[in-house]
Design an enzyme around this catalytic site. Structure first.
Site, PDB file in Angstrom:
ATOM      1  N   LYS A  38     -76.764 -38.903 -26.075  1.00 31.86           N
ATOM      2  CA  LYS A  38     -77.359 -37.560 -26.150  1.00 31.86           C
ATOM      3  C   LYS A  38     -77.674 -37.218 -27.601  1.00 31.86           C
ATOM      4  O   LYS A  38     -77.202 -37.898 -28.517  1.00 31.86           O
ATOM      5  CB  LYS A  38     -76.390 -36.549 -25.565  1.00 31.86           C
ATOM      6  CG  LYS A  38     -75.087 -36.430 -26.354  1.00 31.86           C
ATOM      7  CD  LYS A  38     -74.069 -35.543 -25.661  1.00 31.86           C
ATOM      8  CE  LYS A  38     -72.787 -35.474 -26.473  1.00 31.86           C
ATOM      9  NZ  LYS A  38     -71.714 -34.773 -25.772  1.00 31.86           N
ATOM     10  N   TYR A 271     -81.197 -22.267 -58.265  1.00 32.31           N
ATOM     11  CA  TYR A 271     -81.234 -20.860 -57.823  1.00 32.31           C
ATOM     12  C   TYR A 271     -79.890 -20.162 -57.991  1.00 32.31           C
ATOM     13  O   TYR A 271     -78.845 -20.700 -57.615  1.00 32.31           O
ATOM     14  CB  TYR A 271     -81.594 -20.781 -56.341  1.00 32.31           C
ATOM     15  CG  TYR A 271     -83.044 -21.072 -56.028  1.00 32.31           C
ATOM     16  CD1 TYR A 271     -84.070 -20.308 -56.586  1.00 32.31           C
ATOM     17  CD2 TYR A 271     -83.384 -22.104 -55.157  1.00 32.31           C
ATOM     18  CE1 TYR A 271     -85.393 -20.584 -56.288  1.00 32.31           C
ATOM     19  CE2 TYR A 271     -84.699 -22.383 -54.852  1.00 32.31           C
ATOM     20  CZ  TYR A 271     -85.715 -21.622 -55.423  1.00 32.31           C
ATOM     21  OH  TYR A 271     -87.012 -21.885 -55.127  1.00 32.31           O
TER      22      TYR A 271
END
Ligand SMILES: *Cc1c(COP(=O)(O)O)cnc(C)c1O
Length: 391
Positions: A38, A271
């Site tokens: 999955k 940042y």
């Protein structure tokens, strides 16, 4: 087309095959192993991973949804494909056509599925899911006799499996795990003693319970089939770690140095200036960020490998960039290889370690990094899998 990606996820198919064979060996020949593929095989690529596992002998595969099951059939996969989340009603004709086996946990849904089977002159194989304490999908144990009785009378349904799932298997001695196991064992005993209504003439349903943690720590939960996921991909399921050499990591994540420069002491990096240099520093700009699955939560925490050494990242991780401090590595050059996950020289960064920095589990690390980057495949199976590489 030529591959100009700056970042690359490498999947070692030999390691995947060996991990599968190791797990098979651990449970012995009497126990089937459902390979959990999955979530794009936990970020490793559904088709290449499945192909290698199938060639190594896997005959049962676990996916979450119908789309994944259809993709596997269209790629020519034989064997049983179990849809862990079942299937919405509009998908029933596809379930029948592609011989997929949904998990079931709702009676009305099974009855409709039976009619879809009947219309096609087929019996749809289903796996009934019981909730013995996961607190997620599955019927409550008290509902089981009623469900089994109703299912046994549905002409378009064949009960192929009976399963449950453990929420805390990585703590095998935990009182809750003991209670969950006891509850499931009691169900299995009643079933095997003929005290549960089953369709006459049918094979008894395959009993499956164990994920990777239960496979490793709770041998009494193996029953007819086990369902390892994370261990296939070379990670430990958390909690107690047995001997750490048991599984080989399958995924690596690499990039290259984009720019090198010297900055003075007291210089803010990236940042928000969440890091300010304490000395004259040489910094390496790396073209990796949260858009590449390298979470912003790794800011000022993660370490990468450059020149065979562990090097700290500095400042906030951006969308497509981050900064490493290479002041102590004067020999590194632009375009040098950087390993964010995997090994370089004698050093290694594991998914478990990244998960720890991110305050999550290795499953999320593999899914994030694997699904957000170009993958290339290495290992002894690669030649055959080239044609099934995904974008
Ligand atoms: C994902 C999943 C597994 C595999 O779990 P791992 O911890 O990765 O081994 C097993 N069973 C079910 C029902 C699952 O959804």
């Amino acid at each position: 087309m030529a591959d100009f990606h700056l970042n690359r996820v490498e999947i070692d198919l030999t390691a995947l095959r060996k991990n599968y064979l190791g797990l098979r060996n651990m449970v012995g020949s009497g126990v089937e192993v459902m390979a959990m593929v999955k979530a794009d095989a936990y970020g490793h690529g559904l088709l290449p991973a499945t192909r290698v596992l199938a060639r190594a002998g896997a005959r049962v595969f676990g996916v979450a949804e119908l789309e994944e099951g259809i993709a596997l059939r269209q790629a020519g996969l034989q064997g049983e494909i179990i849809l862990l989340l079942g299937c919405p009603e509009e998908g029933y004709p596809e379930v029948v056509e592609h011989r997929l086996s949904p998990m079931v946990f709702d009676l009305e849904a099974v009855e409709k599925l039976s009619r879809a089977g009947e219309r096609a002159g087929a019996r749809v194989a289903v796996h009934l899911k019981v909730d013995v304490g996961m607190g997620r999908v599955g019927i409550m144990p008290g509902e089981l006799p009623f469900f089994l009785e109703r299912i046994s009378r549905l002409p378009g349904i064949r009960l192929a499996g009976l399963s449950s799932h453990l929420p805390i298997a990585e703590l095998p001695a935990d009182q809750r795990t003991i209670v969950h196991c006891r509850s499931f064992v009691s169900i299995v005993q009643q079933l095997r003693a003929g005290k549960m209504p089953l369709a006459p003439g049918d094979c008894p349903p395959l009993i499956h319970f164990a994920n990777s943690a239960a496979l490793l720590y709770l041998p009494q939960t193996h029953f007819d089939m086990v369902r390892p996921g994370i261990a296939l991909y070379g990670c430990h399921p958390g909690g107690q770690v047995p001997d750490s050499g048991a599984f080989q990591p399958v995924m690596s994540f690499k990039t290259r140095i984009l720019q090198l420069k010297e900055v003075p002491a007291g210089f803010g990096i990236s940042y928000g200036h969440t890091f300010v240099t304490g000395r004259t520093s040489r910094v390496a700009l790396l073209p990796v960020g949260y858009d590449d699955g390298y979470s912003r939560r790794l800011s000022n925490r993660a370490v990468v490998l450059i020149g065979g050494r562990r090097v700290p990242l500095r400042g906030t991780i951006c969308m497509n960039a981050c900064v490493a401090d290479v002041t102590d590595l004067p020999e590194v050059r632009v375009e040098d290889e950087v390993v964010l996950l995997g090994s370089q020289g004698s050093e290694r960064i594991s998914a478990e370690e990244i998960a720890c920095w991110m305050d999550t589990i290795p499953y999320e690390v593999l899914c994030l990094i694997g699904s957000r980057n170009a993958r290339s495949y290495t290992g002894d199976d690669q030649l055959d899998s080239v044609s099934v590489q995904q974008a």
